[in-house]
Write a protein that holds these residues in place. Structure first.
Motif, PDB file in Angstrom:
ATOM      1  N   PHE A  32       0.866  -1.190   0.000  1.00  0.00           N
ATOM      2  CA  PHE A  32       0.000   0.000   0.000  1.00  0.00           C
ATOM      3  C   PHE A  32       0.902   1.239   0.000  1.00  0.00           C
ATOM      4  CE2 PHE A  32      -2.833  -3.224   1.814  1.00  0.00           C
ATOM      5  CZ  PHE A  32      -3.966  -3.030   1.035  1.00  0.00           C
ATOM      6  N   ASP A  33       0.527   2.253  -0.783  1.00  0.00           N
ATOM      7  CA  ASP A  33       1.378   3.445  -0.811  1.00  0.00           C
ATOM      8  C   ASP A  33       1.086   4.317   0.424  1.00  0.00           C
ATOM      9  OD1 ASP A  33      -0.841   5.085  -1.286  1.00  0.00           O
ATOM     10  OD2 ASP A  33      -0.525   5.169  -3.445  1.00  0.00           O
ATOM     11  N   GLY A  34       1.871   5.403   0.540  1.00  0.00           N
ATOM     12  CA  GLY A  34       1.800   6.233   1.730  1.00  0.00           C
ATOM     13  C   GLY A  34       0.413   6.799   1.986  1.00  0.00           C
ATOM     14  N   GLU A  35      -0.243   7.194   0.907  1.00  0.00           N
ATOM     15  CA  GLU A  35      -1.575   7.807   1.044  1.00  0.00           C
ATOM     16  C   GLU A  35      -2.610   6.778   1.521  1.00  0.00           C
ATOM     17  OE1 GLU A  35      -4.324   9.968  -2.129  1.00  0.00           O
ATOM     18  OE2 GLU A  35      -2.189  10.415  -2.366  1.00  0.00           O
ATOM     19  N   GLU A  36      -2.551   5.603   0.913  1.00  0.00           N
ATOM     20  CA  GLU A  36      -3.506   4.535   1.293  1.00  0.00           C
ATOM     21  C   GLU A  36      -3.292   4.105   2.743  1.00  0.00           C
ATOM     22  OE1 GLU A  36      -3.915   2.067  -2.852  1.00  0.00           O
ATOM     23  OE2 GLU A  36      -2.015   1.980  -1.787  1.00  0.00           O
ATOM     24  N   THR A  37      -2.017   3.988   3.109  1.00  0.00           N
ATOM     25  CA  THR A  37      -1.700   3.550   4.472  1.00  0.00           C
ATOM     26  C   THR A  37      -2.175   4.591   5.474  1.00  0.00           C
ATOM     27  OG1 THR A  37       0.228   2.445   3.535  1.00  0.00           O
ATOM     28  CG2 THR A  37       0.179   2.663   5.917  1.00  0.00           C
ATOM     29  N   ILE A  57      -1.475  -6.155   7.619  1.00  0.00           N
ATOM     30  CA  ILE A  57      -0.984  -4.928   6.981  1.00  0.00           C
ATOM     31  C   ILE A  57      -0.468  -3.960   8.046  1.00  0.00           C
ATOM     32  CG2 ILE A  57      -1.690  -2.927   5.581  1.00  0.00           C
ATOM     33  CD1 ILE A  57      -3.982  -5.314   4.753  1.00  0.00           C
ATOM     34  N   ALA A  58       0.818  -3.636   7.953  1.00  0.00           N
ATOM     35  CA  ALA A  58       1.407  -2.677   8.896  1.00  0.00           C
ATOM     36  C   ALA A  58       0.914  -1.276   8.558  1.00  0.00           C
ATOM     37  CB  ALA A  58       2.933  -2.725   8.809  1.00  0.00           C
ATOM     38  N   LEU A  59       0.362  -0.582   9.544  1.00  0.00           N
ATOM     39  CA  LEU A  59      -0.054   0.817   9.320  1.00  0.00           C
ATOM     40  C   LEU A  59       0.943   1.775   9.961  1.00  0.00           C
ATOM     41  CD1 LEU A  59      -3.924   0.527   9.883  1.00  0.00           C
ATOM     42  CD2 LEU A  59      -2.599   0.208   7.778  1.00  0.00           C
ATOM     43  N   GLU A  60       1.829   1.212  10.781  1.00  0.00           N
ATOM     44  CA  GLU A  60       2.892   1.998  11.401  1.00  0.00           C
ATOM     45  C   GLU A  60       4.166   1.159  11.338  1.00  0.00           C
ATOM     46  OE1 GLU A  60       1.133   4.717  14.799  1.00  0.00           O
ATOM     47  OE2 GLU A  60       0.915   2.616  15.325  1.00  0.00           O
ATOM     48  N   GLU A  61       5.280   1.768  11.713  1.00  0.00           N
ATOM     49  CA  GLU A  61       6.552   1.045  11.759  1.00  0.00           C
ATOM     50  C   GLU A  61       6.423  -0.081  12.796  1.00  0.00           C
ATOM     51  OE1 GLU A  61       8.791   2.619   9.597  1.00  0.00           O
ATOM     52  OE2 GLU A  61       9.904   0.735   9.828  1.00  0.00           O
ATOM     53  N   CYS A  62       6.763  -1.290  12.429  1.00  0.00           N
ATOM     54  CA  CYS A  62       6.702  -2.422  13.355  1.00  0.00           C
ATOM     55  C   CYS A  62       8.126  -2.897  13.584  1.00  0.00           C
ATOM     56  CB  CYS A  62       5.870  -3.562  12.774  1.00  0.00           C
ATOM     57  SG  CYS A  62       4.170  -3.081  12.426  1.00  0.00           S
TER      58      CYS A  62
END
Ligand SMILES: O=C(O)CCC(=O)C(=O)O
Length: 305
Positions: free
Chosen positions: A30-35, A184-189
């Motif tokens: 997913f690109d930055g905007e989608e994430t 799906i990672a939405l932040e740094e894991c």
């Protein structure tokens, strides 16, 4: 590099990795905007949480012998419901009910289990996503995937709990086992805030000998799967566990038999992710009424394609 918006076919190398390890990490799916859109929506749902009058259902897994199983949980398959971190509450006493000891938005362990059906943002990036469809098709593991158990997992700073070693087919059992997770990672894991770890290849060795079910007299429990020899291995203590740190926008595909886990989050950073699962809806594969999560007449598990 961000994948093209309209398609995502897995490469032969990715498919081989999947076969070999039982999981596949796809950075920048997913690109930055989608994430950001998904993360903002996850945070909005957390901020919207009204604790007054809300059931104090905490999400517990079987590590300590206790597992969540009240009506609020059992009837959440076609709803958007909030489950709390056990340590976000003061213990109930004979005179006082359990009370939140952190701000409500920071008390949430997970939000589920029908985000892919009911929430427009998560629906768009799941059931309406051509790229998700392409990945599932090109993986070639399922003929007719059905989407179920879609949820946000928050892993809150300082109180976010452990997810013990498990495989997903135990919790979303089909005969034969067919579950696949899309995480799906939405932040740094990171290892510091509780990224996933996998035992690569364990999907080829482990048998789904145990399943999580609705107990006949209420609540949930585990039962042996008839005719399947129990695993002797202590997976958690085996050599070869591999951490899977990843950046926002990464998609991790998880085979239903692969052993995985995540540690607590003692850091001061959240680790918000979105995940949904797929089971085979074709090939005569059976999902039965014993499973804790049940489709309803109004909301059967939707087909991905
Ligand atoms: O997000 C996590 O820490 C665990 C998720 C997981 O184990 C799963 O979705 O099967």
């Amino acid at each position: 590099m961000t994948n093209p918006l309209s398609s995502h076919q897995l490469t032969e190398a990715q498919k081989q990795q999947w076969e070999q390890d039982g999981y596949l990490v796809i950075p920048s799916f997913f690109d930055g905007e989608e994430t950001k859109e998904m993360l903002d929506e996850a945070k909005r749902l957390c901020d919207e949480f009204e604790v007054d009058g809300h059931p104090m259902t905490t999400f517990k897994t079987a590590a300590d012998g206790e597992h969540v199983g009240d009506e609020y949980f059992l009837t959440s398959g076609d709803k958007i419901r909030y489950f709390l971190e056990p340590t976000s509450l003061s213990p109930a006493t004979s005179t006082q009910p359990a009370k939140l000891i952190v701000p409500p938005a920071q008390s949430i362990n997970k939000i589920g289990h029908a985000l892919a059906m009911l929430n427009p943002v998560f629906r768009k990036h799941t059931l309406e996503s051509d790229r998700i469809r392409d990945v599932a098709k090109s993986l070639g593991a399922q003929e007719s995937p059905r989407v179920l158990q879609s949820m946000i997992i928050c892993k809150q700073p300082r109180i976010g709990g452990v997810v013990p070693c498990h495989n997903d087919s135990t919790f979303l059992y089909t005969d034969p086992p067919s579950a696949i997770g899309a995480w799906i990672a939405l932040e740094e894991c990171t290892p510091e805030n509780g990224c996933l770890s996998f035992l690569p290849g364990s999907h080829r060795l482990s048998r789904t000998a145990n399943r999580f079910i609705r107990a006949p007299d209420g609540g949930t429990t585990f039962m042996d799967v008839p005719g399947v020899e129990p695993n002797e291995e202590n997976w958690d203590d085996m050599e070869g566990w591999r951490k899977a740190p990843c950046s926002p926008g990464t998609l991790v595909l998880i085979h239903g038999s692969v052993m995985h886990k995540s540690p607590p989050n003692p850091s001061d950073k959240t680790r918000i992710i979105y995940t949904f699962h797929m089971i085979e809806g074709g090939k005569g594969v059976k999902y039965d009424e014993k499973n804790w999560l049940q489709p309803t007449k109004e909301m059967p598990f939707p087909a991905l394609f």
